[in-house]
Design an enzyme around this catalytic site. Structure first.
Site, PDB file in Angstrom:
ATOM      1  N   ASP A 133      48.381 -10.437  39.102  1.00 32.81           N
ATOM      2  CA  ASP A 133      47.156 -10.253  38.336  1.00 32.81           C
ATOM      3  C   ASP A 133      46.222 -11.418  38.653  1.00 32.81           C
ATOM      4  OD1 ASP A 133      45.444  -9.176  36.360  1.00 32.81           O
ATOM      5  OD2 ASP A 133      46.209 -10.630  34.913  1.00 32.81           O
ATOM      6  N   ASP A 154      50.161 -11.388  32.957  1.00 34.20           N
ATOM      7  CA  ASP A 154      50.261 -12.030  31.647  1.00 34.20           C
ATOM      8  C   ASP A 154      49.637 -11.224  30.527  1.00 34.20           C
ATOM      9  OD1 ASP A 154      47.548 -12.319  32.259  1.00 34.20           O
ATOM     10  OD2 ASP A 154      47.412 -14.227  31.165  1.00 34.20           O
ATOM     11  N   CYS A 213      96.416 -17.471  43.001  1.00 29.17           N
ATOM     12  CA  CYS A 213      95.701 -17.542  41.731  1.00 29.17           C
ATOM     13  C   CYS A 213      94.205 -17.332  41.952  1.00 29.17           C
ATOM     14  CB  CYS A 213      95.942 -18.889  41.070  1.00 29.17           C
ATOM     15  SG  CYS A 213      94.940 -19.126  39.597  1.00 29.17           S
ATOM     16  N   ASP A 243      95.078 -24.079  45.013  1.00 30.75           N
ATOM     17  CA  ASP A 243      94.487 -23.370  43.870  1.00 30.75           C
ATOM     18  C   ASP A 243      93.535 -24.269  43.092  1.00 30.75           C
ATOM     19  OD1 ASP A 243      94.003 -21.680  41.655  1.00 30.75           O
ATOM     20  OD2 ASP A 243      95.617 -22.697  40.576  1.00 30.75           O
ATOM     21  N   CYS A 254      91.562 -18.106  40.205  1.00 31.89           N
ATOM     22  CA  CYS A 254      90.622 -18.919  39.414  1.00 31.89           C
ATOM     23  C   CYS A 254      89.379 -19.316  40.200  1.00 31.89           C
ATOM     24  CB  CYS A 254      91.330 -20.170  38.902  1.00 31.89           C
ATOM     25  SG  CYS A 254      92.583 -19.809  37.676  1.00 31.89           S
ATOM     26  N   THR A 268      43.220 -12.711  36.335  1.00 30.21           N
ATOM     27  CA  THR A 268      42.865 -13.528  35.183  1.00 30.21           C
ATOM     28  C   THR A 268      44.102 -14.018  34.445  1.00 30.21           C
ATOM     29  OG1 THR A 268      40.852 -12.216  34.937  1.00 30.21           O
ATOM     30  CG2 THR A 268      41.491 -13.605  33.071  1.00 30.21           C
ATOM     31  N   CYS A 297      85.384 -21.306  31.381  1.00 30.10           N
ATOM     32  CA  CYS A 297      85.402 -20.558  32.639  1.00 30.10           C
ATOM     33  C   CYS A 297      85.482 -19.072  32.358  1.00 30.10           C
ATOM     34  CB  CYS A 297      86.545 -21.011  33.534  1.00 30.10           C
ATOM     35  SG  CYS A 297      88.169 -20.692  32.824  1.00 30.10           S
TER      36      CYS A 297
END
Length: 747
Positions: free
Chosen positions: A447, A644, A403, A730, A405, A449, A17
């Site tokens: 693009d 590409d 908390c 929590d 978390c 081609t 985490c």
């Protein structure tokens, strides 16, 4: 890196985490001689740039192990080598070396021969070993704490007067490891850790004579953390499971024989035999054979793809009905699957803007919670004379409720799941920031081609003048046999599709700038451009009109002459990708403006544009494409550029988001922010959709994390809930957030 610095990599176990990574990062950075630290939760690794001192690595290991993690240096070994800094099939340059193990992976994503698991607890100790979760050190501690609590209830009923002491002893079974790591984290620079909040709350509960609840809260905390670890392990395993697709052995051809060798030992240029039904053990090019390849494990393609000589195959895909001889083009640590895993691990280290905000917020949030809890505990008794025990109890509950978390993990859990889900579909993104940005795109410039089209010509029309269409194609294919020219390949592919028996040709020769000629069955045959054909025999008005109409459709026309007479014509064009129209429509449905930017001639571009229903800008230089992208941005659009080629690189860099299509040049892939590996135009809309669903998931996670805390904060202050519901708020929120994020794996 300076001459006095070196870079070391470590495997860190028990880290799943963001808060774990933050504690490790903070602790290691505080060591004198450390220049930089990079912690990857997904890969379970840490890269440290530090002074060149042989003993310094031991100091790093000692600091991290003191936090409750198992750490060991990563050294190259068979199947684990340093990857090059750039990979053509990845979507960018890797700024540091990444080691990727090629060993069998287990459900939690770790190598079978990995370092033994940490046995302790550090609040978020999610063991990532090959053993089932119930055999991990964390599970054993949870079970021991639970049994101690059950025993305390039993003994307490028999000896009621000793209940407080008995429950305190039961609590210490689980709390001592937590407290030890809380102290180590505080000394290493993280005083407001979940371990510290938990320790304060439990000790405070004992002081106010609530030891039974303190013991129960510790057990609930451990159970919640164990569940969180199991859920987080699923996210890690989702991408690492890709490596299991590659077989461990291969049939290597040597001296006319085949022998079985380890797949990780295959060198570039080696020739391997792939039998029907076998998984292909390496990326390569087919030398001989013709077979259907099931690429669904790698590309998600639902139907097998026909592959023949000179075509590329990927490691992990499944050969169909015929044996293939394949020349290896990439080593085990650099094949398609390995590169995908590397890219996703790297991308998950890149934080999205939302995650960076949450991280900054949590640095102030946690100390703020401690202050609020303290005020709740002391102000009412001091100002109103309220009972100290009641309000200290409420303050301790608020400490647990606050908390961070669930809040801290709300964004990275969703980002990691989405990056993994995208990678399994061939959608590679360079981190959370890119994933977040793509959903904001309002205009996409593509693009032509190789992006909207296949990038290679295909025969679209065979026109017979003096001969039938079939005869024209037969003679043309005979002339082009053995040629590697793109137009020749198109004619030969069409002949193969039509199952034409190609006759032999004699005296075949290429005539520079005009065409190719030869003798077939005693006849002189010449395949050339219309202009060159007209120089030998004038075209009739009807023939000229037919050729002009084909040219208007953006097609290239070759004319066939037999013994000097015009026999027929063949038209070819780089055709749109099969899914191009559907992909553009999906973008339009998402409210995204599309336009084509191409350097091709206006006539050809316009023909493709009409076919696809897209706005066209043609005959553009690279700087023109870059300028148009800038104009779109100045109009208020958030622009994505898809291309590409090298000529797309400036525009890719200028766009808000650059996307490279699979098979593109190294420059395009390096410049882009993301890559569509399998060349599907519809995948661009898929990226946009994935981004939007990810952001929606993140907002849901934040709402869950903060909403539950707000509800329990109010109910605690008014006296409805206490320590038990606080810890459930929590750990329950953390588990809910993680499970909600894992839904994105099904994307």
């Amino acid at each position: 890196m300076t001459k006095a610095s070196v870079e070391s990599r470590f495997r860190v176990e028990g880290m799943d985490c963001a808060s774990c990574a933050a504690k490790i990062d903070t602790a290691v950075r505080r060591l004198d001689g450390v220049d930089d630290v990079s912690v990857s939760v997904t890969a379970g690794t840490m890269t440290v740039r530090h002074k060149d001192d042989a003993s310094f690595a031991q100091a790093i290991e000692k600091r991290v192990s003191g936090l409750g993690y198992k750490v060991a240096p990563i050294s190259p070994r068979p199947g684990m080598t340093a990857a090059p800094k750039q990979h053509a099939a990845c979507c960018g340059a890797h700024q540091r070396e990444i080691s990727v193990p090629q060993e069998p992976k287990h459900p939690q994503g770790e190598p079978a021969s990995g370092v033994p698991s940490a046995e302790g607890l550090h609040g978020h100790d999610h063991d990532s070993t090959s053993a089932p979760w119930w055999r991990s050190g964390k599970a054993r501690l949870t079970i021991a704490s639970g049994l101690a609590l059950a025993a305390a209830y039993g003994v307490g009923m028999l000896v009621p007067g000793m209940g407080s002491w008995i429950f305190t002893a039961a609590m210490l079974v689980g709390l001592v490891p937590i407290a030890r790591r809380a102290v180590m984290a505080a000394l290493a620079g993280t005083p407001f850790s979940i371990e510290m909040l938990m320790t304060i709350a439990a000790v405070g509960a004992v002081i106010i004579d609530a030891s039974e609840e303190a013991a129960a809260v510790v057990v609930l905390f451990l159970i919640g953390e164990l569940l969180e670890g199991v859920a987080a392990g699923r996210a890690r395993a989702s991408i690492q499971a890709l490596t299991a697709l590659v077989p461990k052995t291969a049939l290597l051809e040597t001296g006319g024989r085949t022998k079985e060798v380890a797949a990780e030992t295959l060198a570039i240029g080696a020739v391997i035999l792939v039998r029907p039904g076998d998984r292909i053990p390496a990326d390569g090019v087919i030398l001989s054979g013709d077979s259907s390849i099931d690429e669904s494990p790698v590309t998600g393609e639902s139907t097998p793809v026909r592959k023949t000589v000179d075509e590329t195959v990927f490691a992990g895909t499944v050969n169909g009905e015929a044996a293939l001889r394949v020349k290896v083009t990439a080593t085990a640590e650099d094949n398609t699957i390995a590169r995908v895993v590397k890219l996703v691990e790297e991308a998950q280290e890149s934080k999205a803007p939302t995650q960076r905000f949450i991280d900054r917020f949590s640095r102030y949030y946690t100390p703020g919670v401690v202050v609020v809890a303290a005020l709740v505990a002391v102000l009412p008794p001091l100002l109103t004379g309220a009972e100290w025990g009641e309000w200290v109890y409420k303050g301790l509950a608020i400490l647990l409720i606050g908390c961070p978390c669930a809040l801290v993990i709300s964004t990275p859990a969703a980002i990691a799941a989405s990056l993994s889900a995208g990678a399994r579909r061939g959608l590679l993104l360079k981190g959370g920031a890119v994933l977040e940005s793509i959903g904001k795109v309002t205009a996409v410039a593509l693009d032509k081609t190789g992006t909207l089209t296949e990038g290679k010509p295909k025969v679209t029309d065979v026109v017979g003048f003096a001969l039938s269409g079939g005869e024209v194609l037969t003679l043309a294919a005979a002339l082009e046999t053995g040629s590697s020219h793109p137009l020749a390949k198109a004619i030969l592919a069409k002949a193969a599709d039509d199952r034409i028996d190609v006759p032999p040709v004699q005296h075949a020769k290429a005539i520079g700038g005009k065409g190719v000629s030869g003798t077939i069955g005693g006849q002189e045959v010449f395949l050339s451009s219309p202009k060159a054909a007209g120089e030998q025999n004038a075209l009739t008005p009807d023939q000229t009109s037919t050729i002009a109409a084909l040219n208007d459709e953006g097609k290239t026309v070759s004319v066939l002459l037999v013994d000097g007479a015009i026999a027929g014509a063949i038209a070819m064009r780089d055709e749109p990708r099969v899914d191009a129209h559907a992909g553009l429509k999906a973008l339009a449905n998402a409210g995204v403006k599309t336009l084509m930017l191409t350097g091709d001639n206006r006539r050809t571009a316009a023909a493709i544009g009409r076919q696809l229903g897209i706005e066209v800008r043609a005959e553009l230089l690279p700087e023109d494409k870059q300028r148009i992208v800038g104009e779109l941005r100045s109009q208020g659009h958030f622009v994505g550029k898809v291309g590409d080629g090298i000529n797309d690189a400036p525009a890719l860099a200028a766009a808000d988001v650059g996307i490279a299509m699979g098979g593109g040049t190294d420059v395009a892939l390096e410049t882009a922010d993301a890559a569509v590996l399998h060349g599907r135009v519809s995948d661009i809309a898929g990226m946009v959709d994935l981004s939007k669903r990810t952001m929606s998931n993140i907002h849901q996670n934040i709402a869950i994390a903060l909403g539950l805390k707000a509800i329990f904060l109010v109910t605690t202050v008014i006296g409805v809930t206490g320590l038990w519901p606080a810890i459930l708020a929590d750990t329950g929120a953390t588990v809910l957030v993680t499970m909600n994020a894992l839904r994105l794996l099904r994307a």
